[in-house]
Scaffold this motif. Sequence first.
Motif, PDB file in Angstrom:
ATOM      1  N   ILE A  43       0.835  -1.199   0.000  1.00 15.68           N
ATOM      2  CA  ILE A  43       0.000   0.000   0.000  1.00 15.68           C
ATOM      3  C   ILE A  43       0.871   1.251   0.000  1.00 15.68           C
ATOM      4  O   ILE A  43       0.550   2.247  -0.652  1.00 15.68           O
ATOM      5  N   LYS A  55      -3.841  -6.050 -10.680  1.00  7.45           N
ATOM      6  CA  LYS A  55      -5.220  -5.651 -10.399  1.00  7.45           C
ATOM      7  C   LYS A  55      -5.753  -6.239  -9.101  1.00  7.45           C
ATOM      8  O   LYS A  55      -6.907  -6.024  -8.756  1.00  7.45           O
ATOM      9  N   GLU A  56      -4.944  -6.968  -8.387  1.00  8.39           N
ATOM     10  CA  GLU A  56      -5.369  -7.589  -7.130  1.00  8.39           C
ATOM     11  C   GLU A  56      -5.205  -6.613  -5.967  1.00  8.39           C
ATOM     12  O   GLU A  56      -4.448  -5.656  -6.028  1.00  8.39           O
ATOM     13  N   LYS A  57      -5.886  -6.910  -4.883  1.00  8.76           N
ATOM     14  CA  LYS A  57      -5.783  -6.104  -3.676  1.00  8.76           C
ATOM     15  C   LYS A  57      -4.461  -6.416  -2.978  1.00  8.76           C
ATOM     16  O   LYS A  57      -3.921  -7.513  -3.116  1.00  8.76           O
ATOM     17  N   SER A  60      -4.262  -9.750  -1.097  1.00  7.79           N
ATOM     18  CA  SER A  60      -4.174 -10.921  -1.981  1.00  7.79           C
ATOM     19  C   SER A  60      -2.770 -11.067  -2.551  1.00  7.79           C
ATOM     20  O   SER A  60      -2.255 -12.178  -2.676  1.00  7.79           O
TER      21      SER A  60
END
Length: 80
Positions: A43, A55-57, A60
């Motif tokens: 993050i 495109k994953e969080k 994940s």
Amino acid sequence: MLHPSYSDLMKVVNSEVEPGESKVVNSRYSVVMAISKRARQIIAGEEPLVEGMDKEKPLSIAVEELNAGELKVIGEDEEE
């Protein structure tokens, strides 16, 4: 359901431990703490260590990094 399971992730982290040595992680809590710390790093702007996860969080991505063996979890006695 979480895929991979906590048990699978613990096996990956402890895979480099020689017989007779203490395990790096002994509980699901340790796995959760390692994954959450890595997710916060992602993050904050660090690049993922696995390909194709753009495109994953962040959570994940962190789980997949740990499962792929890209993360090394160190015990408290190994910290600097």
